[in-house]
Write an enzyme that holds these catalytic residues in place. Sequence first.
Site, PDB file in Angstrom:
ATOM      1  N   VAL A   1     114.044  27.081   7.226  1.00 40.38           N
ATOM      2  CA  VAL A   1     112.896  27.948   6.925  1.00 40.38           C
ATOM      3  C   VAL A   1     113.171  28.695   5.622  1.00 40.38           C
ATOM      4  O   VAL A   1     114.161  29.418   5.489  1.00 40.38           O
ATOM      5  CB  VAL A   1     112.624  28.939   8.086  1.00 40.38           C
ATOM      6  N   LYS A   2     112.268  28.469   4.656  1.00 36.80           N
ATOM      7  CA  LYS A   2     112.446  29.079   3.332  1.00 36.80           C
ATOM      8  C   LYS A   2     111.660  30.387   3.290  1.00 36.80           C
ATOM      9  O   LYS A   2     110.456  30.405   3.553  1.00 36.80           O
ATOM     10  CB  LYS A   2     111.937  28.083   2.286  1.00 36.80           C
ATOM     11  N   VAL A   3     112.363  31.462   2.973  1.00 38.28           N
ATOM     12  CA  VAL A   3     111.798  32.813   3.085  1.00 38.28           C
ATOM     13  C   VAL A   3     111.955  33.535   1.751  1.00 38.28           C
ATOM     14  O   VAL A   3     113.043  33.511   1.162  1.00 38.28           O
ATOM     15  CB  VAL A   3     112.556  33.607   4.191  1.00 38.28           C
TER      16      VAL A   3
END
Length: 217
Positions: A86-88
């Site tokens: 998950v890219k945050v």
Amino acid sequence: MKFFIDTANLDQIREANDLGILDGVTTNPSLMAKEGIKGTEAILKHYKDICEIVQNPVSAEVISTDFAGIVEEGKKLAAIDPNIVVKVPMIKDGIKAIKWFTDNGIKTNCTLVFSAGQAILAAKAGATYVSPFIGRIDDSNWDGVDLIAQIAHIYRSQGFNTQVLAASIRNALHIVRCAEVGADVCTCPLSSILGLLKHPLTDLGLAQFLADAKNMQ
Ligand code: E4P
């Protein structure tokens, strides 16, 4: 150093994967939009398609900017495939969400990082990867590779496990310099990966060898 490809284009992902040297994929909302993907179902399906081509980490970026939204979106993305990361974004609620994902066994890539201080925060929250954007730093008259070296040095001397993922790569020399200063991963457009193949003396040498080989037949 691991090689990721920075695209949402399935043909380019296949081409890089066929080379046998691909360790993962990163995407972002701009790269997804470039492929003409629209709507939640289509987005989730596209990530699934990428995960079917590459059985390695695939970064899928959230578009929420509040803690609850990032967590909800991240959980949906992580459910697509065990290889989803998950890219945050590097914002206050993003850091809080990265800590939540870390505590709940979900891998993260902290994106839009432009300083060592931001990289320290991402590592403290337990991010799996931190993505400094070196090409965009170069565009603003600073040396992006210097930032990779600084973060790699801090992480090693402090014992952080977060991997330095050099992003916003513009050319083959960026890849070489990132390898030199200790990046763990480089995420690159296909053109930069293929750029590593090029040397005029290779072409001249091969032409000569093939010409000479004809004389042996
Ligand atoms: C990072 O993961 C981003 O997807 C990307 O590398 C940004 O690159 P750009 O500066 O070429 O848009």
